[in-house]
Design a protein around this motif. Structure first.
Motif, PDB file in Angstrom:
ATOM      1  N   LEU A  97     -20.621 -27.396 -10.468  1.00 36.76           N
ATOM      2  CA  LEU A  97     -20.433 -26.897 -11.962  1.00 36.76           C
ATOM      3  C   LEU A  97     -19.644 -28.055 -12.779  1.00 36.76           C
ATOM      4  O   LEU A  97     -18.551 -28.579 -12.247  1.00 36.76           O
ATOM      5  CB  LEU A  97     -19.562 -25.615 -11.921  1.00 36.76           C
ATOM      6  N   ASP A  98     -19.814 -28.128 -13.960  1.00 33.35           N
ATOM      7  CA  ASP A  98     -19.251 -28.893 -14.681  1.00 33.35           C
ATOM      8  C   ASP A  98     -17.685 -28.652 -15.070  1.00 33.35           C
ATOM      9  O   ASP A  98     -17.513 -27.367 -15.002  1.00 33.35           O
ATOM     10  CB  ASP A  98     -19.769 -28.718 -16.311  1.00 33.35           C
ATOM     11  N   ASN A  99     -17.148 -29.609 -15.117  1.00 32.38           N
ATOM     12  CA  ASN A  99     -15.537 -29.262 -15.351  1.00 32.38           C
ATOM     13  C   ASN A  99     -15.175 -28.307 -16.448  1.00 32.38           C
ATOM     14  O   ASN A  99     -14.070 -27.713 -16.427  1.00 32.38           O
ATOM     15  CB  ASN A  99     -14.905 -30.822 -15.694  1.00 32.38           C
ATOM     16  N   SER A 100     -16.012 -28.339 -17.524  1.00 34.46           N
ATOM     17  CA  SER A 100     -15.618 -27.304 -18.703  1.00 34.46           C
ATOM     18  C   SER A 100     -15.716 -25.865 -18.230  1.00 34.46           C
ATOM     19  O   SER A 100     -15.186 -25.019 -18.414  1.00 34.46           O
ATOM     20  CB  SER A 100     -16.455 -27.646 -19.867  1.00 34.46           C
ATOM     21  N   ILE A 101     -16.806 -25.727 -17.351  1.00 39.00           N
ATOM     22  CA  ILE A 101     -16.960 -24.292 -16.861  1.00 39.00           C
ATOM     23  C   ILE A 101     -15.994 -24.045 -15.923  1.00 39.00           C
ATOM     24  O   ILE A 101     -15.716 -22.942 -15.603  1.00 39.00           O
ATOM     25  CB  ILE A 101     -18.525 -24.296 -16.123  1.00 39.00           C
ATOM     26  N   LEU A 102     -15.856 -25.036 -15.053  1.00 35.80           N
ATOM     27  CA  LEU A 102     -14.662 -24.623 -13.881  1.00 35.80           C
ATOM     28  C   LEU A 102     -13.274 -24.251 -14.722  1.00 35.80           C
ATOM     29  O   LEU A 102     -12.508 -23.276 -14.420  1.00 35.80           O
ATOM     30  CB  LEU A 102     -14.300 -25.841 -13.101  1.00 35.80           C
ATOM     31  N   THR A 103     -12.925 -24.999 -15.997  1.00 29.20           N
ATOM     32  CA  THR A 103     -11.432 -24.776 -16.532  1.00 29.20           C
ATOM     33  C   THR A 103     -11.692 -23.433 -17.374  1.00 29.20           C
ATOM     34  O   THR A 103     -10.725 -22.545 -16.903  1.00 29.20           O
ATOM     35  CB  THR A 103     -11.527 -25.790 -17.672  1.00 29.20           C
ATOM     36  N   GLU A 104     -12.875 -22.837 -17.763  1.00 33.46           N
ATOM     37  CA  GLU A 104     -13.108 -21.619 -18.510  1.00 33.46           C
ATOM     38  C   GLU A 104     -13.006 -20.648 -17.425  1.00 33.46           C
ATOM     39  O   GLU A 104     -12.229 -19.490 -17.772  1.00 33.46           O
ATOM     40  CB  GLU A 104     -14.550 -21.547 -18.941  1.00 33.46           C
ATOM     41  N   ARG A 105     -13.208 -20.872 -16.048  1.00 35.69           N
ATOM     42  CA  ARG A 105     -13.175 -19.950 -15.126  1.00 35.69           C
ATOM     43  C   ARG A 105     -11.900 -20.036 -14.294  1.00 35.69           C
ATOM     44  O   ARG A 105     -11.712 -19.247 -13.227  1.00 35.69           O
ATOM     45  CB  ARG A 105     -14.519 -20.044 -14.070  1.00 35.69           C
ATOM     46  N   GLY A 106     -11.074 -20.828 -14.453  1.00 37.19           N
ATOM     47  CA  GLY A 106      -9.810 -20.765 -13.628  1.00 37.19           C
ATOM     48  C   GLY A 106     -10.076 -21.514 -12.342  1.00 37.19           C
ATOM     49  O   GLY A 106      -9.254 -21.390 -11.640  1.00 37.19           O
ATOM     50  N   LEU A 107     -11.241 -22.274 -12.291  1.00 38.34           N
ATOM     51  CA  LEU A 107     -11.213 -22.946 -11.032  1.00 38.34           C
ATOM     52  C   LEU A 107     -11.129 -24.437 -10.967  1.00 38.34           C
ATOM     53  O   LEU A 107     -11.445 -25.214 -10.168  1.00 38.34           O
ATOM     54  CB  LEU A 107     -12.842 -22.666 -10.506  1.00 38.34           C
ATOM     55  N   ARG A 108     -10.764 -25.078 -11.926  1.00 37.38           N
ATOM     56  CA  ARG A 108     -10.570 -26.475 -12.149  1.00 37.38           C
ATOM     57  C   ARG A 108      -9.863 -27.022 -10.959  1.00 37.38           C
ATOM     58  O   ARG A 108     -10.165 -28.158 -10.457  1.00 37.38           O
ATOM     59  CB  ARG A 108      -9.953 -26.842 -13.469  1.00 37.38           C
ATOM     60  N   ASN A 109      -8.766 -26.451 -10.410  1.00 38.36           N
ATOM     61  CA  ASN A 109      -7.879 -26.978  -9.415  1.00 38.36           C
ATOM     62  C   ASN A 109      -8.385 -26.740  -7.957  1.00 38.36           C
ATOM     63  O   ASN A 109      -7.850 -26.935  -6.738  1.00 38.36           O
ATOM     64  CB  ASN A 109      -6.489 -26.211  -9.655  1.00 38.36           C
ATOM     65  N   ARG A 110      -9.726 -25.937  -7.946  1.00 35.83           N
ATOM     66  CA  ARG A 110     -10.480 -25.899  -6.713  1.00 35.83           C
ATOM     67  C   ARG A 110     -11.708 -26.328  -6.683  1.00 35.83           C
ATOM     68  O   ARG A 110     -12.629 -26.080  -5.781  1.00 35.83           O
ATOM     69  CB  ARG A 110     -10.381 -24.174  -6.687  1.00 35.83           C
ATOM     70  N   LYS A 111     -11.998 -27.516  -7.639  1.00 31.99           N
ATOM     71  CA  LYS A 111     -13.312 -28.058  -7.619  1.00 31.99           C
ATOM     72  C   LYS A 111     -13.682 -28.803  -6.246  1.00 31.99           C
ATOM     73  O   LYS A 111     -12.666 -29.383  -5.366  1.00 31.99           O
ATOM     74  CB  LYS A 111     -13.354 -29.364  -8.353  1.00 31.99           C
ATOM     75  N   GLY A 112     -14.601 -28.362  -5.629  1.00 32.78           N
ATOM     76  CA  GLY A 112     -15.176 -28.761  -4.452  1.00 32.78           C
ATOM     77  C   GLY A 112     -15.072 -27.682  -3.405  1.00 32.78           C
ATOM     78  O   GLY A 112     -15.637 -27.713  -2.215  1.00 32.78           O
ATOM     79  N   SER A 113     -14.586 -26.435  -4.006  1.00 30.75           N
ATOM     80  CA  SER A 113     -14.762 -25.226  -3.053  1.00 30.75           C
ATOM     81  C   SER A 113     -16.317 -24.677  -3.282  1.00 30.75           C
ATOM     82  O   SER A 113     -16.754 -25.067  -4.044  1.00 30.75           O
ATOM     83  CB  SER A 113     -13.583 -24.335  -3.212  1.00 30.75           C
ATOM     84  N   PRO A 114     -16.517 -23.765  -2.529  1.00 27.79           N
ATOM     85  CA  PRO A 114     -17.827 -23.144  -2.411  1.00 27.79           C
ATOM     86  C   PRO A 114     -18.020 -22.678  -3.749  1.00 27.79           C
ATOM     87  O   PRO A 114     -19.269 -22.504  -4.282  1.00 27.79           O
ATOM     88  CB  PRO A 114     -17.978 -22.056  -1.333  1.00 27.79           C
ATOM     89  N   GLU A 115     -17.091 -22.014  -4.421  1.00 29.44           N
ATOM     90  CA  GLU A 115     -17.107 -21.192  -5.625  1.00 29.44           C
ATOM     91  C   GLU A 115     -17.458 -22.096  -6.979  1.00 29.44           C
ATOM     92  O   GLU A 115     -17.852 -21.523  -7.769  1.00 29.44           O
ATOM     93  CB  GLU A 115     -15.931 -20.636  -5.968  1.00 29.44           C
ATOM     94  N   THR A 116     -17.398 -23.260  -6.684  1.00 32.34           N
ATOM     95  CA  THR A 116     -17.516 -24.284  -7.857  1.00 32.34           C
ATOM     96  C   THR A 116     -18.715 -24.953  -7.832  1.00 32.34           C
ATOM     97  O   THR A 116     -19.026 -26.109  -8.371  1.00 32.34           O
ATOM     98  CB  THR A 116     -16.407 -25.405  -7.724  1.00 32.34           C
ATOM     99  N   PHE A 117     -19.655 -24.366  -6.983  1.00 34.12           N
ATOM    100  CA  PHE A 117     -21.228 -24.958  -7.095  1.00 34.12           C
ATOM    101  C   PHE A 117     -22.034 -24.131  -7.572  1.00 34.12           C
ATOM    102  O   PHE A 117     -22.152 -22.695  -7.357  1.00 34.12           O
ATOM    103  CB  PHE A 117     -21.535 -25.405  -5.465  1.00 34.12           C
ATOM    104  N   ASP A 118     -23.292 -24.673  -7.990  1.00 39.53           N
ATOM    105  CA  ASP A 118     -24.472 -23.702  -8.403  1.00 39.53           C
ATOM    106  C   ASP A 118     -25.472 -23.299  -7.227  1.00 39.53           C
ATOM    107  O   ASP A 118     -26.357 -24.275  -6.917  1.00 39.53           O
ATOM    108  CB  ASP A 118     -25.130 -24.349  -9.352  1.00 39.53           C
ATOM    109  N   VAL A 119     -24.869 -22.745  -6.325  1.00 37.54           N
ATOM    110  CA  VAL A 119     -25.606 -22.422  -5.026  1.00 37.54           C
ATOM    111  C   VAL A 119     -26.925 -21.667  -5.210  1.00 37.54           C
ATOM    112  O   VAL A 119     -27.938 -22.265  -4.540  1.00 37.54           O
ATOM    113  CB  VAL A 119     -24.650 -21.375  -3.782  1.00 37.54           C
ATOM    114  N   ASN A 120     -27.267 -21.056  -6.251  1.00 34.36           N
ATOM    115  CA  ASN A 120     -28.555 -20.274  -6.674  1.00 34.36           C
ATOM    116  C   ASN A 120     -29.281 -21.424  -6.958  1.00 34.36           C
ATOM    117  O   ASN A 120     -30.532 -21.626  -6.581  1.00 34.36           O
ATOM    118  CB  ASN A 120     -28.395 -19.057  -7.525  1.00 34.36           C
TER     119      ASN A 120
END
Length: 209
Positions: free
Chosen positions: A63-86
């Motif tokens: 997922l793009d960094n802007s989306i990760l920042t919006e979702r509070g996941l920027r510091n977890r980039k690379g975890s399963p929750e930060t991919f478009d698995v679908n």
């Protein structure tokens, strides 16, 4: 147990060639393992050594960094929750058919996914797919196993893994302290998740430090 890396790769190539003799359908091979274990290098090696073979990386579905920042996941980039698995699963479904498909890639320098970065030709009957979480035994991720014709997992001791990760992040512009913090708070938790919570692989390769 064979631990020489070249011999392990030779054996894997032989296993894949044997498998492909028994069908005319496209085969999809999953290469999984913790971050910095050498998945991309192995996938590229296999694609070079095997005829009519392409490779695909899960990293293209970051997922793009802007989306990760919006979702509070920027510091977890690379975890399963930060991919478009679908979206990744949808592409795997298309890959089962022997048609030309344009696939994404990930640019580590800009930390961004590139859409339609290169084609997988219709005549390629093997696709090597690499990613940390291809064998993750968690909701949605475990359903990916329906697409794998062969699964490979790269084992590496954590000390060697941490050394590789440090080298990676320093090359990306981190100083040693920044690399240490990122590894301890993000990369190693992801690695433990991959190592401890996975669907059993068909073949294990043992990576030298």
């Amino acid at each position: 147990m064979v631990t020489n890396w070249e011999d392990q790769v030779d054996g894997l190539v032989d296993d894949i060639e044997t498998m492909r003799k028994h069908t005319t359908h496209r085969k999809i091979i999953a290469v999984a393992g913790p971050p910095a274990s050498g998945k991309t290098t192995l996938a590229q090696t296999l694609a070079d050594r095997l005829n009519n073979c392409s490779y695909l990386s899960l990293d293209g579905f970051h997922l793009d960094n802007s989306i990760l920042t919006e979702r509070g996941l920027r510091n977890r980039k690379g975890s399963p929750e930060t991919f478009d698995v679908n979206g990744f699963a949808d592409l795997l479904r298309r890959l089962e058919k022997k048609e030309e498909i344009y696939v994404p890639a990930f640019d580590r320098d800009t930390e961004r996914a590139i859409n339609c970065a290169y084609p997988i030709p219709y005549h390629d009957d093997l696709v090597i797919v690499e990613g940390n979480y291809l064998l993750l035994d968690e909701p949605i991720w475990r359903d990916l196993s329906d697409y794998w014709n062969l699964t490979v997992f790269l084992e590496l001791d954590l000390r060697s893994l941490k050394r590789r990760l440090t080298k990676r992040w320093i090359a990306q512009g981190f100083d040693e302290q920044e690399a240490e913090v990122w590894i301890e708070t993000n990369d190693l938790p992801n690695a433990h998740r991959v190592l401890r919570n996975r669907i059993p692989e068909d073949i294990t390769l043992y990576v030298r430090g």
